[in-house]
Motif scaffolding. Structure first.
Motif, short mmCIF file in Angstrom:
data_model
loop_
_atom_site.label_atom_id
_atom_site.label_comp_id
_atom_site.label_asym_id
_atom_site.label_seq_id
_atom_site.Cartn_x
_atom_site.Cartn_y
_atom_site.Cartn_z
N THR A 170 0.84 -1.20 0.00
CA THR A 170 0.00 0.00 0.00
C THR A 170 0.87 1.25 0.00
N GLU A 171 1.87 1.26 0.84
CA GLU A 171 2.76 2.43 0.93
C GLU A 171 3.48 2.67 -0.40
N ALA A 172 3.91 1.61 -1.06
CA ALA A 172 4.60 1.76 -2.34
C ALA A 172 3.65 2.32 -3.40
N PHE A 173 2.42 1.80 -3.46
CA PHE A 173 1.47 2.31 -4.45
C PHE A 173 1.05 3.74 -4.14
N GLU A 174 0.95 4.08 -2.86
CA GLU A 174 0.64 5.46 -2.50
C GLU A 174 1.75 6.39 -2.99
#
Length: 127
Positions: A63-67
């Motif tokens: 999630t953090e990477a896609f954000e």
């Protein structure tokens, strides 16, 4: 995890994508993380990292990477689409719905995929 003294970003990322295509998720994660250390604004590296983490069931880090990818290219629907999937799997359906809607609004060559993701999230919300 060590870059040669001279390396081109596209060549490095292409090699790491090969690891991802071979489903060598740990190695791909390491390759993308190493790339991000040098090219922290690389949309492709953040998307690849998100995909590699997702395939290792590390949903929070994915999630953090896609954000981060959405921050780097807010006009790219694929980042929002992938983010929607990961958020939905975590049960964060309102956030997933917002991300899926954003992907559909952006449109582009993957519009059909974005619409399918939106439909899936909407169905999850009804259940």
């Amino acid at each position: 995890n060590q870059m040669p003294e001279t390396v081109e970003q596209n060549k490095w990322l292409s090699a790491v994508a090969g690891l991802e295509n071979a489903r060598q998720w740990d190695a791909a994660e390491l390759g993308y993380t190493t790339a991000i250390e040098l090219w922290d604004k690389s949309f492709i590296a953040w998307m690849g990292l998100g995909n590699s983490l997702y395939n290792q069931n590390n949903l929070i880090a994915s999630t953090e990477a896609f954000e981060r990818a959405t921050e780097l290219q807010p006009e790219n629907g694929m980042a929002y689409n992938n983010l929607a999937h990961v958020l939905a799997e975590q049960g964060r359906l309102d956030e997933a719905l917002a991300a899926a809607r954003r992907a559909v609004a952006i449109g582009g060559p993957f519009q059909e995929t974005f619409s399918q993701t939106l439909e899936e999230v909407e169905l999850m919300l009804k259940d």
